[in-house]
Design an enzyme around this catalytic site. Structure first.
Site, mmCIF file in Angstrom:
data_model
loop_
_atom_site.group_PDB
_atom_site.id
_atom_site.type_symbol
_atom_site.label_atom_id
_atom_site.label_comp_id
_atom_site.label_asym_id
_atom_site.label_seq_id
_atom_site.Cartn_x
_atom_site.Cartn_y
_atom_site.Cartn_z
ATOM 1 N N ALA A 215 -32.919 -82.688 131.121
ATOM 2 C CA ALA A 215 -34.033 -81.925 130.528
ATOM 3 C C ALA A 215 -33.420 -80.684 129.885
ATOM 4 O O ALA A 215 -33.439 -79.604 130.441
ATOM 5 C CB ALA A 215 -35.039 -81.549 131.617
ATOM 6 N N ALA A 216 -32.853 -80.876 128.697
ATOM 7 C CA ALA A 216 -31.844 -79.924 128.216
ATOM 8 C C ALA A 216 -32.348 -78.836 127.278
ATOM 9 O O ALA A 216 -31.691 -77.812 127.125
ATOM 10 C CB ALA A 216 -30.712 -80.692 127.536
ATOM 11 N N ALA A 217 -33.496 -79.039 126.601
ATOM 12 C CA ALA A 217 -33.917 -78.052 125.594
ATOM 13 C C ALA A 217 -34.439 -76.783 126.244
ATOM 14 O O ALA A 217 -35.080 -76.860 127.297
ATOM 15 C CB ALA A 217 -34.997 -78.650 124.701
ATOM 16 N N GLY B 101 -31.383 -75.546 125.559
ATOM 17 C CA GLY B 101 -29.940 -75.765 125.552
ATOM 18 C C GLY B 101 -29.118 -74.732 126.309
ATOM 19 O O GLY B 101 -27.891 -74.760 126.235
ATOM 20 N N GLY B 102 -29.775 -73.831 127.047
ATOM 21 C CA GLY B 102 -29.025 -72.802 127.776
ATOM 22 C C GLY B 102 -27.987 -73.424 128.699
ATOM 23 O O GLY B 102 -26.802 -73.090 128.657
ATOM 24 N N LYS B 103 -28.455 -74.357 129.522
ATOM 25 C CA LYS B 103 -27.538 -74.900 130.541
ATOM 26 C C LYS B 103 -26.589 -75.912 129.913
ATOM 27 O O LYS B 103 -25.419 -75.989 130.287
ATOM 28 C CB LYS B 103 -28.345 -75.472 131.697
ATOM 29 C CG LYS B 103 -29.119 -74.338 132.395
ATOM 30 C CD LYS B 103 -29.991 -74.784 133.524
ATOM 31 C CE LYS B 103 -30.722 -73.616 134.167
ATOM 32 N NZ LYS B 103 -32.024 -73.294 133.576
ATOM 33 N N CYS C 200 -37.159 -72.849 137.826
ATOM 34 C CA CYS C 200 -37.259 -71.387 137.753
ATOM 35 C C CYS C 200 -38.592 -70.955 138.364
ATOM 36 O O CYS C 200 -39.271 -70.087 137.836
ATOM 37 C CB CYS C 200 -37.104 -70.898 136.324
ATOM 38 S SG CYS C 200 -38.336 -71.523 135.196
ATOM 39 N N GLU D 23 -33.559 -84.531 125.752
ATOM 40 C CA GLU D 23 -34.820 -83.788 125.805
ATOM 41 C C GLU D 23 -35.937 -84.725 125.376
ATOM 42 O O GLU D 23 -35.882 -85.313 124.304
ATOM 43 C CB GLU D 23 -34.745 -82.554 124.887
ATOM 44 C CG GLU D 23 -36.075 -81.857 124.648
ATOM 45 C CD GLU D 23 -36.803 -81.435 125.937
ATOM 46 O OE1 GLU D 23 -36.176 -80.851 126.828
ATOM 47 O OE2 GLU D 23 -38.023 -81.716 126.041
HETATM 48 N N1 SAM Z 1 -32.432 -76.828 130.774
HETATM 49 C C1 SAM Z 1 -33.116 -76.094 129.721
HETATM 50 C C2 SAM Z 1 -32.298 -74.864 129.366
HETATM 51 O O1 SAM Z 1 -31.518 -74.396 130.197
HETATM 52 O O2 SAM Z 1 -32.413 -74.389 128.228
HETATM 53 C C3 SAM Z 1 -34.533 -75.769 130.113
HETATM 54 C C4 SAM Z 1 -35.332 -76.979 130.512
HETATM 55 S S1 SAM Z 1 -37.031 -76.696 130.844
HETATM 56 C C5 SAM Z 1 -37.006 -75.868 132.337
HETATM 57 C C6 SAM Z 1 -37.608 -78.279 131.293
HETATM 58 C C7 SAM Z 1 -37.598 -79.312 130.190
HETATM 59 O O3 SAM Z 1 -38.102 -80.540 130.723
HETATM 60 C C8 SAM Z 1 -38.465 -78.990 128.992
HETATM 61 O O4 SAM Z 1 -37.687 -78.945 127.824
HETATM 62 C C9 SAM Z 1 -39.480 -80.128 128.939
HETATM 63 O O5 SAM Z 1 -39.792 -80.547 127.628
HETATM 64 C C10 SAM Z 1 -38.779 -81.233 129.700
HETATM 65 N N2 SAM Z 1 -39.704 -82.231 130.301
HETATM 66 C C11 SAM Z 1 -41.045 -82.159 130.422
HETATM 67 N N3 SAM Z 1 -41.529 -83.272 131.003
HETATM 68 C C12 SAM Z 1 -40.480 -84.075 131.252
HETATM 69 C C13 SAM Z 1 -40.349 -85.375 131.821
HETATM 70 N N4 SAM Z 1 -41.394 -86.054 132.264
HETATM 71 N N5 SAM Z 1 -39.090 -85.896 131.898
HETATM 72 C C14 SAM Z 1 -38.027 -85.202 131.463
HETATM 73 N N6 SAM Z 1 -38.108 -83.974 130.927
HETATM 74 C C15 SAM Z 1 -39.314 -83.402 130.823
#
Ligand code: SAM
Length: 461
Positions: free
Chosen positions: A115-117, A119-121, A237, A139
């Site tokens: 779940a990368a967007a 993209g921080g991590k 978070c 993502e």
């Molecule tokens: N890791 C990212 C960063 O460090 O920039 C932040 C990720 S954010 C906390 C969680 C992400 O999970 C979102 O981008 C969201 O679109 C995605 N997401 C939402 N529902 C999901 C699902 N059912 N399966 C996988 N990813 C999902």
């Protein structure tokens, strides 16, 4: 510290719950949660960390648990600074920087960020892999995947594929493929209450339960992707134990082939709180960063290890080539002429859209998946010519190119370049890397007495 309006906008049930768990610590917690630290994670792909730190125009403090991290005690337009555009740093909450440290990716590993967007991590993981091995940044939301691709490019990452898929479809294709998987799960985002008013509006006990259900499902779907002996880092978070300790406890009962591992004793990392939700004591091995005991807005992490010995029949990073000879010749003539190091056709791929990528993963492995970027975008074929891509420029160092124009930040040619302009230049014709303070900005083309900007249209101001 940057302080936002006090916590009176926060849901009363959130306040009640946190008070019941934190007791005497609750006041310090609420005060710290209302403050906004600005974290910057420096990009070691852009140079030695000490050099980068010394060039920052702000006074910073080190993030105790992340060598690449610093944080600012005052409001600063860090996201609008040129060094941000040039990928010298990524604006990231200090507690989120622990993911890259705890996952501990190594060069050469196969790593999935599920779940990368935005993209921080992912970009943190990438800088720790030094371009070696395979990084898959996935993502599920298309629009967010596009932002992810741009951030990966901005930070000069060369070994990542950007995928827009559901965890289920990935697991159906790539079971047991990854040494390390990060699930930075969608959550109720209580840690973001100081800056995200939508998270405050959306919060309720039902939202917390709904998130917990979704997190359990995502983890179930993701588990098969981890190879035997591999690791799975789960993070949120939010503070709600239903989305943290309970999710992991539930996962472990249904996946006996996984065990919770001890986290390294990072400064500021506190144990999990299984007693808040009646979870097994083993959940103390999970970790929490709190806003009142360090910089950052807080995070939960649990590291899971899949039992067993790693299989020995895993695919290698792809070193084949899928490019017709004529295009390879054109590529050598243009890209090869711009670079000092010899170009190679290892991993070089021509897509149906006539774009050239260096991909770390054999194309048949991702055939049929929604792939936004199959790797490092190095060039495009247009009108029978090969054009070096912007992403190629952003992952180069000054010593990699034959010709460079290195500008100071206040050089008036810089603004001209960023607008897509040109200026007189009578040097030898060909592609020239334009840089600022030695950091790549993009390509320019010299010819007919001019140096003309090739800064991409979509990035021009
Ligand atoms: N890791 C990212 C960063 O460090 O920039 C932040 C990720 S954010 C906390 C969680 C992400 O999970 C979102 O981008 C969201 O679109 C995605 N997401 C939402 N529902 C999901 C699902 N059912 N399966 C996988 N990813 C999902």
């Amino acid at each position: 510290m940057i302080t936002t309006p006090p916590a009176d906008a926060w849901p009363s049930e959130f306040i009640r719950r946190m008070r019941s768990w934190l007791g005497d610590e609750a006041d310090a917690f609420f005060t710290a949660l209302a403050q906004r630290d600005v974290g910057l994670r420096l990009n070691p792909l852009r140079g030695p960390l000490e050099d980068l730190k010394a060039r920052l125009p702000w006074e910073t403090q080190p993030v105790p648990w992340c060598p690449e991290g610093v944080w600012l005690q005052e409001e600063a337009p860090a996201g609008a600074h040129l060094y941000h555009t040039l990928g010298v740093y990524y604006v990231q909450d200090p507690s989120a920087m622990a993911a890259g440290v705890l996952l501990d990716p190594h060069p050469g590993e196969w790593v999935l960020d599920l779940a990368a967007a935005p993209g921080g991590k992912t970009t943190h993981i990438a800088t720790r892999m030094h371009g070696e091995g395979v990084l898959v940044a996935n993502e599920v939301v298309r629009r967010r995947a596009t932002v992810l691709a741009m951030n990966i490019e901005r930070m000069g990452v060369t070994n990542a594929l950007v995928i827009n898929e559901t965890p289920e479809r990935l697991a159906a294709r790539w079971a047991g493929l990854f040494d390390a998987v990060l699930v930075d799960a969608p959550c109720s985002g209580e840690g973001t209450f100081a800056r995200d008013s939508q998270a405050i509006r959306d919060w309720s006990v039902d939202t917390v339960s709904g998130n917990a259900r979704r997190q359990k499902q995502i983890l179930d779907q993701t588990a098969p992707l981890v190879q035997r002996g591999g690791r799975l880092l789960y993070g949120t978070c939010t503070f709600a134990p239903e989305e943290n300790e309970s999710v992991i406890a539930d996962f472990l009962t249904r996946h006996p082939d996984f065990a919770i591992a001890d986290l390294p004793a990072l400064p500021g990392l506190q144990p999990g709180h299984p007693e808040w939700v009646g979870a097994p004591d083993a959940l103390q091995r999970a970790g929490r960063f709190w806003p009142h005991t360090g910089p950052g807005h807080g995070h939960f992490y649990a590291l899971l290890r899949r039992q067993g010995e790693p299989p020995n029949d895993l695919p290698e990073r792809w070193t084949g080539s899928a490019i017709p000879g004529r295009i390879w010749n054109l590529y050598q003539k243009t890209v090869g002429a711009a670079l000092v190091m010899p170009v190679s056709d290892k991993g070089l791929l021509l897509t149906p859209t006539d774009d050239l990528y260096i991909t770390p993963l054999e194309p048949k492995l991702w055939d049929g998946l929604h792939v936004l970027r199959p790797g490092w975008w190095v060039a495009s074929l247009r009108h029978n010519k090969v054009w070096p891509d912007h992403a190629l420029a952003l992952a180069l160092r000054p010593e990699d190119v034959r010709d460079i124009v290195n500008l100071a930040q206040d050089d008036p040619r810089l603004e001209n370049y960023l607008q897509g302009g040109f200026w007189p230049d009578h040097g030898s014709p060909g592609y020239v890397l334009v840089a600022v303070d030695g950091f790549p900005v993009g390509w320019a083309k010299r010819g007919e007495g001019r140096l003309r900007s090739r800064y991409p249209l979509h990035l021009r101001g």
